[in-house]
Design an enzyme around this catalytic site. Structure first.
Site, short mmCIF file in Angstrom:
data_model
loop_
_atom_site.label_atom_id
_atom_site.label_comp_id
_atom_site.label_asym_id
_atom_site.label_seq_id
_atom_site.Cartn_x
_atom_site.Cartn_y
_atom_site.Cartn_z
N HIS A 72 51.60 67.94 -13.36
CA HIS A 72 51.01 66.69 -12.86
C HIS A 72 50.25 66.98 -11.56
O HIS A 72 50.84 67.43 -10.59
CB HIS A 72 52.11 65.65 -12.61
CG HIS A 72 52.56 64.97 -13.86
ND1 HIS A 72 53.12 63.72 -13.87
CD2 HIS A 72 52.50 65.36 -15.15
CE1 HIS A 72 53.40 63.37 -15.12
NE2 HIS A 72 53.05 64.35 -15.91
N TYR A 200 54.64 54.71 -9.20
CA TYR A 200 55.59 54.15 -8.26
C TYR A 200 55.08 52.76 -7.90
O TYR A 200 53.98 52.64 -7.35
CB TYR A 200 55.67 55.00 -6.99
CG TYR A 200 56.37 56.34 -7.19
CD1 TYR A 200 57.73 56.47 -6.96
CD2 TYR A 200 55.67 57.48 -7.58
CE1 TYR A 200 58.39 57.69 -7.12
CE2 TYR A 200 56.32 58.70 -7.75
CZ TYR A 200 57.68 58.79 -7.52
OH TYR A 200 58.33 59.99 -7.68
N PRO A 292 66.36 58.68 -4.59
CA PRO A 292 65.51 59.41 -5.53
C PRO A 292 64.01 59.12 -5.43
O PRO A 292 63.22 59.78 -6.10
CB PRO A 292 66.05 58.97 -6.91
CG PRO A 292 66.80 57.71 -6.66
CD PRO A 292 67.28 57.74 -5.25
N LYS A 296 63.34 64.37 -4.47
CA LYS A 296 63.64 65.55 -3.64
C LYS A 296 65.03 66.16 -3.87
O LYS A 296 65.31 67.26 -3.40
CB LYS A 296 63.51 65.19 -2.15
CG LYS A 296 62.09 64.98 -1.70
CD LYS A 296 61.35 66.30 -1.54
CE LYS A 296 59.87 66.16 -1.63
NZ LYS A 296 59.26 66.63 -2.87
N TYR A 384 55.27 65.41 -1.01
CA TYR A 384 55.70 65.19 -2.40
C TYR A 384 55.76 66.52 -3.17
O TYR A 384 56.72 66.75 -3.93
CB TYR A 384 54.78 64.19 -3.11
CG TYR A 384 55.39 63.68 -4.40
CD1 TYR A 384 56.16 62.51 -4.41
CD2 TYR A 384 55.25 64.37 -5.60
CE1 TYR A 384 56.76 62.05 -5.58
CE2 TYR A 384 55.85 63.93 -6.77
CZ TYR A 384 56.59 62.77 -6.76
OH TYR A 384 57.18 62.33 -7.92
P1 RFL Z 1 75.37 68.33 -9.10
O1 RFL Z 1 74.28 68.23 -10.11
O2 RFL Z 1 76.09 67.09 -8.72
O3 RFL Z 1 76.41 69.42 -9.61
C1 RFL Z 1 77.66 69.62 -9.00
C2 RFL Z 1 78.62 70.13 -10.05
O4 RFL Z 1 79.89 70.37 -9.44
C3 RFL Z 1 80.92 69.89 -10.28
N1 RFL Z 1 82.10 69.61 -9.43
C4 RFL Z 1 83.17 70.45 -9.35
N2 RFL Z 1 83.43 71.61 -9.97
C5 RFL Z 1 84.61 72.21 -9.69
N3 RFL Z 1 85.54 71.68 -8.82
C6 RFL Z 1 85.28 70.53 -8.19
N4 RFL Z 1 86.20 70.02 -7.34
C7 RFL Z 1 84.07 69.85 -8.45
N5 RFL Z 1 83.51 68.71 -8.01
C8 RFL Z 1 82.33 68.58 -8.62
C9 RFL Z 1 80.32 68.64 -10.92
O5 RFL Z 1 80.97 68.31 -12.15
C10 RFL Z 1 78.87 69.10 -11.15
O6 RFL Z 1 78.67 69.68 -12.42
O7 RFL Z 1 74.84 68.96 -7.73
P2 RFL Z 1 73.72 70.10 -7.48
O8 RFL Z 1 73.94 71.27 -8.42
O9 RFL Z 1 73.68 70.32 -6.02
O10 RFL Z 1 72.34 69.43 -7.98
C11 RFL Z 1 71.81 68.33 -7.29
C12 RFL Z 1 71.02 67.43 -8.26
O11 RFL Z 1 71.84 67.14 -9.38
C13 RFL Z 1 70.57 66.13 -7.59
O12 RFL Z 1 70.14 66.36 -6.28
C14 RFL Z 1 69.41 65.44 -8.36
O13 RFL Z 1 69.82 65.05 -9.63
C15 RFL Z 1 68.89 64.22 -7.60
N6 RFL Z 1 67.83 63.49 -8.32
C16 RFL Z 1 66.52 63.94 -8.33
N7 RFL Z 1 66.19 65.10 -7.71
C17 RFL Z 1 64.92 65.58 -7.77
O14 RFL Z 1 64.66 66.65 -7.21
N8 RFL Z 1 63.91 64.93 -8.46
C18 RFL Z 1 64.15 63.76 -9.11
O15 RFL Z 1 63.25 63.25 -9.76
C19 RFL Z 1 65.49 63.20 -9.02
N9 RFL Z 1 65.78 62.06 -9.65
C20 RFL Z 1 68.14 62.30 -8.99
C21 RFL Z 1 67.08 61.61 -9.64
C22 RFL Z 1 69.43 61.81 -9.03
C23 RFL Z 1 69.71 60.63 -9.70
N10 RFL Z 1 71.08 60.21 -9.71
C24 RFL Z 1 71.73 59.68 -10.83
C25 RFL Z 1 71.95 60.53 -8.60
C26 RFL Z 1 67.33 60.42 -10.31
C27 RFL Z 1 68.63 59.91 -10.32
C28 RFL Z 1 68.83 58.59 -11.02
C1 PHB Z 2 62.75 60.83 -13.05
O1 PHB Z 2 61.91 61.14 -13.91
O2 PHB Z 2 63.96 60.67 -13.34
C2 PHB Z 2 62.33 60.61 -11.65
C3 PHB Z 2 61.01 60.90 -11.29
C4 PHB Z 2 60.59 60.69 -9.99
C5 PHB Z 2 61.48 60.19 -9.06
C6 PHB Z 2 62.80 59.92 -9.41
C7 PHB Z 2 63.22 60.13 -10.72
O3 PHB Z 2 61.05 59.96 -7.78
#
Ligand code: RFL
Ligand code: PHB
Length: 389
Positions: A72, A200, A292, A296, A384
C-alpha cells in the site's frame, strides 16, 4: 533442561526472536500458555512496516508475505463526506504491506517447526527465577508435571497479561498508562474491500476503519461504547452503522456479508520502564500497548525484537554486553515516538464522551490542515510507515 534463551510467549515477538536467534546458532525454548490453534485464531494486526518485513526476510520467513501481501503506497482519511489521501511513497519512499498478523504467526510457526525448534504449548504457572543473578532459571508445569530450564537470559514476550513484566520488582518498575473511553468493534467478512487502500474515517457518529486481508476478506471496525458486547451488534446493525460513518460514495458501493469473526477491543496506551531487569528483557505487548489507530502494536514489537536480537548476537558472537546494556533505552526511545503518534491519531479520529463543540472544531481544523499541508502529510507518512531502526 537448559538453553541459552528462554522465551516466554509464542506470539509474533517470541516466535520471531526464536527464529532469528536460531539463524545465528543461538538456542532458545519458547513457552506458550495456549495451543497453537488458539494463538492462530486471534485476529489482530494487518499492517506491516518495512522494518518487520526485513526482519521476516532475515528470519527466512518472507516468501509467502512477498507473494500474498499487498503493498500500500498510501492511505485515505475521511471526515464526513470529505476524503483525502496520504501518499506514503511520495513522502517517504516507503510503502507498508497489508498482511495479517495471523499469517505472520503461521509463517513463523512453520519455520520453527521445520527447523526443529522447541516450543512447549499449554504451559502453566511460569515463574522466572534469579533474573537479577548470573544463573536465571524458569519453572513451569505442563500436563501436571513441573519442569525447570536453566538459561543465560529470559525474553518476556508474553503480552500485556503475561508474567514477565510483573517479575520486575515494584520499586524498579514504572508504568505509564492512558485508558480511552471507548473500544473498537471489529468484524471479518468474506467480501471484497470497499477501497484499494485503508480508509480511516472521522464521523460525528464516531470513528470507523475499512481495512482488509485480501481480495475477498475484509476487516472493518467501528468505535463503540465500552459497555457494548458483541451480542448488541448483529451483522445488520454493524453494517448500518459502518455505512453512516464513511463517505456516502464509499458507503454506496460497500459490499456487505455475514461476519466470520466479531470482537470488541478496549483501547489503551501503556509503557513500562525499564524494559530490562538483570537477565530479563521485555519485548512487545509485555512492555507497551498502543491504541490500534496507528497500526503500531505488532510493528513496535518487531523493533524490540530487532534491538534484542542484535544485542544478544553481540553478546554471543563478539563477547560484548554493549547491545544488551543499551536495549532498554534504545527500544524505549522508539516506543515513545510510536506511542505519541498512536495517541495523536486516535485523538484526531475519535469522538470522546466529554468532547465539546470547540474540541470538534479543532479536530476539523486539524484534518483540514492535514489535507492541505504537505509538511503535515509528510510527518504523518513518516510515522505511519515507521520511524527508522
Ligand atoms: P501477543 O501477541 O499478545 O503474544 C503473547 C503470547 O504470550 C502468551 N502468554 C504466555 N505464555 C506463557 N506463559 C504466560 N504466563 C503467558 N502469558 C501470555 C499469550 O498466549 C500469547 O500467545 O504479544 P506480542 O508477541 O508482543 O505481539 C504483539 C501484537 O500481538 C500486538 O501488538 C498487535 O496485535 C496490536 N495490533 C496491531 N498492531 C499493528 O502493528 N498493526 C495493526 O494493524 C494492529 N491492529 C492490534 C490491531 C491489536 C488488536 N487487538 C485485539 C488488541 C488490531 C486489534 C483489534
Ligand atoms: C487491521 O487491518 O486489523 C488494522 C489496520 C490498521 C489499523 C488497525 C487495524 O490501524
Amino acid at each position: 533442561m537448559n538453553t541459552q534463551i528462554v522465551i516466554i510467549g509464542g506470539g509474533p515477538s517470541g516466535l520471531l526472536l526464536s527464529q532469528l536467534l536460531d539463524k545465528r546458532g543461538i538456542d532458545s525454548i519458547v513457552l506458550e500458555r495456549k495451543t497453537k490453534d488458539y494463538v492462530l485464531g486471534r485476529i489482530r494486526a494487518g499492517v506491516l512496516e518495512q522494518g518487520l518485513v526485513r526482519l521476516m526476510e532475515e528470519a527466512g520467513c518472507a516468501d509467502r508475505l512477498h507473494a500474498e501481501g499487498f503493498t500500500h503506497d498510501g492511505t485515505l482519511i475521511s471526515f464526513g463526506d470529505e476524503m483525502f489521501r496520504i501518499d506514503f511513497t511520495k513522502h517517504t519512499g516507503t510503502p507498508v504491506v497489508v498482511y495479517g498478523q495471523t499469517e505472520v504467526t503461521r509463517d513463523l510457526y512453520d519455520a520453527r517447526e521445520a527447523a526443529g525448534g522447541k516450543i512447549e504449548f499449554n504451559v502453566k504457572d511460569v515463574v522466572i527465577n534469579g533474573a537479577d543473578t548470573d544463573a536465571p532459571f524458569v519453572t513451569y508445569t505442563v500436563a501436571g508435571e513441573t519442569r525447570k530450564i536453566d538459561c543465560d537470559f529470559v525474553a518476556g514476550c508474553d503480552g500485556f497479561h503475561g508474567v514477565s513484566r510483573k517479575t520486575i520488582p515494584d520499586d524498579v518498575r514504572r508504568e505509564y498508562e492512558k485508558v480511552y473511553p471507548f473500544g473498537w468493534l471489529g468484524i471479518l467478512s468474506e467480501t471484497p474491500p470497499v477501497s484499494h487502500e485503508l480508509i480511516y474515517a472521522n464521523s460525528p457518529r464516531g470513528f470507523a476503519l475499512a481495512s482488509m486481508r485480501n481480495d475477498n476478506l475484509c476487516r472493518y471496525y467501528i468505535q463503540c461504547s465500552l459497555d457494548d458486547t458483541i451480542d448488541d451488534w448483529s451483522d445488520d446493525a454493524f453494517w448500518d452503522e459502518f455505512k453512516k460513518r464513511i463517505p456516502a460514495q464509499q458507503a454506496a458501493r460497500l459490499i456487505t456479508g455475514q461476519s466470520i469473526e466479531k470482537s470488541i477491543a478496549p483501547l489503551r496506551s501503556f509503557v513500562t520502564e525499564p524494559m530490562r531487569w538483570g537477565r530479563l528483557f521485555l519485548c512487545g505487548d509485555a512492555a507497551h500497548i498502543v491504541p490500534p489507530t496507528g497500526a503500531k502494536g505488532l510493528n513496535t514489537a518487531a523493533s524490540d525484537v530487532h534491538y534484542l536480537y542484535n544485542g544478544l548476537r553481540d553478546y554471543y558472537e563478539n563477547n560484548s554486553s554493549d547491545g544488551i546494556d543499551a536495549y532498554s533505552a534504545k527500544a524505549l526511545s522508539r516506543i515513545w515516538k510510536a506511542e505519541r503518534f498512536s495517541w495523536w491519531f486516535s485523538a484526531l479520529m475519535h469522538r470522546y464522551p466529554d468532547q465539546t463543540e470547540f474540541d470538534q472544531r479543532i479536530q476539523v481544523a486539524e484534518l483540514e490542515f492535514l489535507r492541505s499541508n504537505d509538511a503535515a502529510q509528510k510527518a504523518m507518512a513518516e510515522n505511519y510507515v515507521g520511524l527508522p531502526y
